[in-house]
Write a protein that holds these residues in place. Sequence first.
Motif, PDB file in Angstrom:
ATOM      1  N   ALA A  76     -37.838 100.179 -49.199  1.00  0.00           N
ATOM      2  CA  ALA A  76     -38.885  99.172 -49.066  1.00  0.00           C
ATOM      3  C   ALA A  76     -39.024  98.702 -47.619  1.00  0.00           C
ATOM      4  O   ALA A  76     -40.146  98.568 -47.106  1.00  0.00           O
ATOM      5  N   ILE A  77     -37.898  98.446 -46.955  1.00  0.00           N
ATOM      6  CA  ILE A  77     -37.955  98.021 -45.553  1.00  0.00           C
ATOM      7  C   ILE A  77     -38.554  99.126 -44.689  1.00  0.00           C
ATOM      8  O   ILE A  77     -39.403  98.876 -43.818  1.00  0.00           O
ATOM      9  N   TRP A  78     -38.117 100.352 -44.925  1.00  0.00           N
ATOM     10  CA  TRP A  78     -38.620 101.492 -44.151  1.00  0.00           C
ATOM     11  C   TRP A  78     -40.122 101.650 -44.323  1.00  0.00           C
ATOM     12  O   TRP A  78     -40.883 101.750 -43.354  1.00  0.00           O
ATOM     13  N   GLN A  79     -40.575 101.652 -45.574  1.00  0.00           N
ATOM     14  CA  GLN A  79     -41.988 101.854 -45.848  1.00  0.00           C
ATOM     15  C   GLN A  79     -42.834 100.664 -45.402  1.00  0.00           C
ATOM     16  O   GLN A  79     -43.923 100.836 -44.858  1.00  0.00           O
ATOM     17  N   PHE A  80     -42.345  99.467 -45.658  1.00  0.00           N
ATOM     18  CA  PHE A  80     -43.077  98.273 -45.252  1.00  0.00           C
ATOM     19  C   PHE A  80     -43.336  98.288 -43.743  1.00  0.00           C
ATOM     20  O   PHE A  80     -44.462  98.051 -43.292  1.00  0.00           O
ATOM     21  N   THR A  81     -42.299  98.591 -42.985  1.00  0.00           N
ATOM     22  CA  THR A  81     -42.426  98.596 -41.528  1.00  0.00           C
ATOM     23  C   THR A  81     -43.392  99.683 -41.055  1.00  0.00           C
ATOM     24  O   THR A  81     -44.270  99.436 -40.214  1.00  0.00           O
ATOM     25  N   ASN A  82     -43.241 100.887 -41.592  1.00  0.00           N
ATOM     26  CA  ASN A  82     -44.096 101.997 -41.161  1.00  0.00           C
ATOM     27  C   ASN A  82     -45.557 101.764 -41.527  1.00  0.00           C
ATOM     28  O   ASN A  82     -46.464 102.025 -40.717  1.00  0.00           O
ATOM     29  N   ILE A  83     -45.801 101.285 -42.734  1.00  0.00           N
ATOM     30  CA  ILE A  83     -47.181 101.085 -43.180  1.00  0.00           C
ATOM     31  C   ILE A  83     -47.817  99.919 -42.441  1.00  0.00           C
ATOM     32  O   ILE A  83     -48.984  99.979 -42.046  1.00  0.00           O
ATOM     33  N   TRP A  84     -47.063  98.848 -42.251  1.00  0.00           N
ATOM     34  CA  TRP A  84     -47.609  97.688 -41.548  1.00  0.00           C
ATOM     35  C   TRP A  84     -47.994  98.035 -40.113  1.00  0.00           C
ATOM     36  O   TRP A  84     -49.029  97.592 -39.616  1.00  0.00           O
ATOM     37  N   ASN A  85     -47.175  98.834 -39.446  1.00  0.00           N
ATOM     38  CA  ASN A  85     -47.413  99.154 -38.033  1.00  0.00           C
ATOM     39  C   ASN A  85     -48.302 100.373 -37.813  1.00  0.00           C
ATOM     40  O   ASN A  85     -48.656 100.670 -36.666  1.00  0.00           O
ATOM     41  N   GLU A  86     -48.667 101.079 -38.870  1.00  0.00           N
ATOM     42  CA  GLU A  86     -49.447 102.305 -38.717  1.00  0.00           C
ATOM     43  C   GLU A  86     -50.852 102.001 -38.213  1.00  0.00           C
ATOM     44  O   GLU A  86     -51.490 101.031 -38.618  1.00  0.00           O
ATOM     45  N   PHE A  87     -51.345 102.849 -37.311  1.00  0.00           N
ATOM     46  CA  PHE A  87     -52.645 102.607 -36.679  1.00  0.00           C
ATOM     47  C   PHE A  87     -53.644 103.743 -36.900  1.00  0.00           C
ATOM     48  O   PHE A  87     -54.819 103.488 -37.162  1.00  0.00           O
ATOM     49  N   LEU A  88     -53.201 104.986 -36.820  1.00  0.00           N
ATOM     50  CA  LEU A  88     -54.127 106.121 -36.823  1.00  0.00           C
ATOM     51  C   LEU A  88     -54.945 106.186 -38.119  1.00  0.00           C
ATOM     52  O   LEU A  88     -56.183 106.267 -38.072  1.00  0.00           O
ATOM     53  N   PHE A  89     -54.286 106.181 -39.272  1.00  0.00           N
ATOM     54  CA  PHE A  89     -55.014 106.228 -40.537  1.00  0.00           C
ATOM     55  C   PHE A  89     -55.924 105.006 -40.687  1.00  0.00           C
ATOM     56  O   PHE A  89     -57.054 105.111 -41.167  1.00  0.00           O
ATOM     57  N   ALA A  90     -55.402 103.850 -40.282  1.00  0.00           N
ATOM     58  CA  ALA A  90     -56.168 102.613 -40.443  1.00  0.00           C
ATOM     59  C   ALA A  90     -57.462 102.646 -39.642  1.00  0.00           C
ATOM     60  O   ALA A  90     -58.521 102.227 -40.131  1.00  0.00           O
TER      61      ALA A  90
END
Length: 273
Positions: A197-211
């Motif tokens: 959950a921590i790993w995914q939360f951090t990666n998804i929150w900080n992701e920019f390209l797809f967004a």
Amino acid sequence: MTARRVTVPILYLLLIALSLFYLMPIYVMVVTSLKPLDQVTLSEMWKLPTQLDFSSYATSFEKLAPNFLNSIYLVVPATLLSAFFGAMNGYVLSKWKFKGSNTLFTLILFGMFIPYQSILIPMIQFLREVQLYNTIPGLIFIHVVYGLPITTLMFRNFYAGIPDEMIESAKIDGAGFLRIFQHIMLPLSITGFVVVAIWQFTNIWNEFLFAVTITTSDQQPIMVALQNLSGSQIVQWNVQMAGALLAALPTLLVYIFLGKYFVKGLLAGSVKG
């Protein structure tokens, strides 16, 4: 003993110096965010503000608030779904061996090494066909699919440490696939879920390209809105820095409150090879 007395203080001094060096950008961000715009200059960026000005936080929060909610709507279901499906995959691939299971696991892991840029065009075309382009559900779908390789790896290695005798005993008692997963595997994998959950939360929150490529306008997450704060003519660096700190706050809080469980999960073998 004398050598140790000399070495330990030097080591601590070195660690403190490295820590201060690492924290320098954060210091500049905080100091800049508390200054009015007329005090934000290159020559004075290291200086403390003559007076505290929180207007930049109010301005950035007002602009980022809708996108902040978009990120919440994105990251919570995407994290939960990718963790759940990764747990199911890890359970199957670690405890229910079948012909070709290792090959299937290798193919799933291969998804970790596919660059985002290489699949952008077909991905956008697919999302348009299924009416998910420029939607939060479309982003959730992409992050769940792209998160499955790493979550599967984590849970497979975590479940590999659970004795097979427990599974066999449950089978003898008449428990089926889902019942074993629900009543045995899930209660034993709380630390694994925390790590994932921590790993995914951090990666998804900080992701920019797809967004930035899948969503536009009012559907964009906070990281895209943060980039848009810079403007096109004049960059209000105090507002930009305040926005960056606000955008980083959720992941910071996650690590503060769940960091010790994250370390326990790593030590428990959830990411061992």
